[in-house]
Write a protein that holds these residues in place. Structure first.
Motif, mmCIF file in Angstrom:
data_model
loop_
_atom_site.group_PDB
_atom_site.id
_atom_site.type_symbol
_atom_site.label_atom_id
_atom_site.label_comp_id
_atom_site.label_asym_id
_atom_site.label_seq_id
_atom_site.Cartn_x
_atom_site.Cartn_y
_atom_site.Cartn_z
ATOM 1 N N LEU A 161 28.429 -48.095 -43.550
ATOM 2 C CA LEU A 161 27.902 -49.386 -42.842
ATOM 3 C C LEU A 161 29.025 -50.037 -42.003
ATOM 4 C CD1 LEU A 161 26.306 -51.111 -46.064
ATOM 5 C CD2 LEU A 161 25.025 -50.390 -43.969
ATOM 6 N N THR A 162 28.787 -50.430 -40.898
ATOM 7 C CA THR A 162 29.500 -50.824 -39.973
ATOM 8 C C THR A 162 29.500 -52.612 -39.573
ATOM 9 O OG1 THR A 162 28.432 -50.335 -38.047
ATOM 10 C CG2 THR A 162 29.973 -48.750 -38.828
ATOM 11 N N ARG A 163 30.270 -53.096 -39.182
ATOM 12 C CA ARG A 163 30.117 -54.572 -38.869
ATOM 13 C C ARG A 163 28.839 -54.694 -37.914
ATOM 14 N NH1 ARG A 163 34.956 -58.115 -39.541
ATOM 15 N NH2 ARG A 163 35.851 -57.209 -41.610
ATOM 16 N N GLU A 164 28.717 -53.701 -37.167
ATOM 17 C CA GLU A 164 27.540 -53.763 -36.166
ATOM 18 C C GLU A 164 26.274 -53.592 -37.180
ATOM 19 O OE1 GLU A 164 25.212 -51.168 -32.635
ATOM 20 O OE2 GLU A 164 27.260 -50.773 -33.140
ATOM 21 N N VAL A 224 34.892 -59.366 -45.224
ATOM 22 C CA VAL A 224 33.589 -59.253 -44.711
ATOM 23 C C VAL A 224 32.548 -58.398 -45.656
ATOM 24 C CG1 VAL A 224 31.667 -58.677 -43.042
ATOM 25 C CG2 VAL A 224 33.785 -59.924 -42.652
ATOM 26 N N VAL A 225 31.476 -58.855 -46.347
ATOM 27 C CA VAL A 225 30.739 -58.050 -47.249
ATOM 28 C C VAL A 225 29.427 -57.601 -46.681
ATOM 29 C CG1 VAL A 225 32.164 -58.791 -49.296
ATOM 30 C CG2 VAL A 225 29.970 -59.890 -48.569
ATOM 31 N N ALA A 226 28.739 -56.389 -47.000
ATOM 32 C CA ALA A 226 27.418 -56.311 -46.556
ATOM 33 C C ALA A 226 26.531 -57.302 -47.501
ATOM 34 C CB ALA A 226 27.326 -54.945 -47.047
ATOM 35 N N HIS A 227 25.457 -57.644 -46.773
ATOM 36 C CA HIS A 227 24.299 -58.180 -47.633
ATOM 37 C C HIS A 227 23.898 -57.553 -48.888
ATOM 38 C CE1 HIS A 227 24.244 -59.050 -43.219
ATOM 39 N NE2 HIS A 227 23.334 -60.274 -43.540
ATOM 40 N N VAL A 281 32.564 -54.220 -49.303
ATOM 41 C CA VAL A 281 33.388 -54.762 -48.226
ATOM 42 C C VAL A 281 33.646 -53.884 -46.954
ATOM 43 C CG1 VAL A 281 35.728 -55.542 -47.839
ATOM 44 C CG2 VAL A 281 34.989 -55.730 -50.013
ATOM 45 N N VAL A 282 33.100 -54.336 -45.908
ATOM 46 C CA VAL A 282 32.894 -53.696 -44.494
ATOM 47 C C VAL A 282 34.038 -54.012 -43.732
ATOM 48 C CG1 VAL A 282 31.417 -53.103 -42.735
ATOM 49 C CG2 VAL A 282 30.468 -53.592 -44.806
ATOM 50 N N PRO A 283 34.931 -53.078 -43.502
ATOM 51 C CA PRO A 283 36.064 -53.058 -42.514
ATOM 52 C C PRO A 283 35.669 -53.529 -41.286
ATOM 53 C CG PRO A 283 35.963 -50.856 -43.176
ATOM 54 C CD PRO A 283 35.093 -51.475 -43.878
ATOM 55 N N ASP A 284 36.789 -54.070 -40.381
ATOM 56 C CA ASP A 284 36.533 -53.921 -38.893
ATOM 57 C C ASP A 284 37.055 -52.901 -38.130
ATOM 58 O OD1 ASP A 284 35.783 -55.171 -36.221
ATOM 59 O OD2 ASP A 284 37.388 -56.717 -36.269
ATOM 60 N N ASP A 285 36.339 -51.762 -38.254
ATOM 61 C CA ASP A 285 36.750 -50.374 -37.760
ATOM 62 C C ASP A 285 35.372 -49.762 -37.254
ATOM 63 O OD1 ASP A 285 35.849 -49.267 -39.823
ATOM 64 O OD2 ASP A 285 37.962 -48.970 -40.713
ATOM 65 N N ASP A 286 35.828 -48.520 -36.712
ATOM 66 C CA ASP A 286 34.529 -47.638 -36.358
ATOM 67 C C ASP A 286 34.006 -46.854 -37.535
ATOM 68 O OD1 ASP A 286 34.936 -48.579 -33.785
ATOM 69 O OD2 ASP A 286 36.049 -46.773 -33.014
ATOM 70 N N GLU A 287 34.884 -46.680 -38.484
ATOM 71 C CA GLU A 287 34.380 -45.895 -39.790
ATOM 72 C C GLU A 287 33.523 -46.609 -40.616
ATOM 73 O OE1 GLU A 287 37.037 -43.497 -41.759
ATOM 74 O OE2 GLU A 287 38.266 -43.301 -40.048
ATOM 75 N N GLY A 288 33.652 -48.024 -40.829
ATOM 76 C CA GLY A 288 32.749 -48.763 -41.834
ATOM 77 C C GLY A 288 33.129 -48.656 -43.125
ATOM 78 N N ALA A 289 32.258 -48.642 -44.191
ATOM 79 C CA ALA A 289 32.311 -48.733 -45.667
ATOM 80 C C ALA A 289 31.237 -47.482 -45.752
ATOM 81 C CB ALA A 289 32.049 -49.876 -46.100
ATOM 82 N N LEU A 290 31.669 -46.536 -46.653
ATOM 83 C CA LEU A 290 30.806 -45.647 -47.293
ATOM 84 C C LEU A 290 30.143 -45.943 -48.477
ATOM 85 C CD1 LEU A 290 29.701 -42.853 -46.727
ATOM 86 C CD2 LEU A 290 31.526 -41.756 -48.053
#
Length: 136
Positions: free
Chosen positions: A17-20, A50-53, A87-96
């Motif tokens: 999951l990414t911020r996008e 920032v957290v995922a819904h 928690v979804v970081p502000d990068d291109d990898e995101g959270a697994l």
């Protein structure tokens, strides 16, 4: 869907999951709570970032089951209890988010109960996650 026996494991599912993704989900769900896109607000209310819904995370876990079942309509009951945010970081990898499932019970009415595990950074995201699936 193949034959199902107690103890059988569903094919695992890993999703980044990414911020996008969060922005797209916010638009689709109309959940524009700032904790899902604004770092300052999220940390200001005591979150680690920032957290995922929660409903997005829950939907991913159900996808594990519907992919296995081959029919979303086969899921006749589904529930989870949330224990920790993703928690979804502000990068291109995101959270697994890593999802697994196991058939825990086979019932006389032609359904199976699947126990689902979702992990982020090696820690569970929710507990008591179960789906009841009607077998063909």
């Amino acid at each position: 869907m193949t034959a199902a026996d107690v103890g059988d494991e569903l094919p695992p599912l890993s999703v980044r999951l990414t911020r996008e993704d969060l922005i797209r989900y916010a638009g689709a769900s109309l959940d524009f709570n700032k904790i899902h896109w604004n770092e300052r607000i999220a940390t200001g209310v005591g979150l680690p970032g920032v957290v995922a819904h929660g409903m997005l995370t829950m939907a991913l876990a159900c996808r594990l089951v519907t992919d296995w079942a081959g029919d979303p309509g086969a899921v006749v009951d589904y529930s989870v209890r949330f224990t920790r945010p993703v928690v979804v970081p502000d990068d291109d990898e995101g959270a697994l988010v890593e999802l697994t499932g196991k058939i825990a019970e086979k019932r006389d009415d032609g359904t199976v109960r699947i126990d689902i595990t979702a992990k982020f950074e090696g820690k569970t995201v929710f507990t008591k996650a179960t789906a009841l699936v009607k077998l063909n």
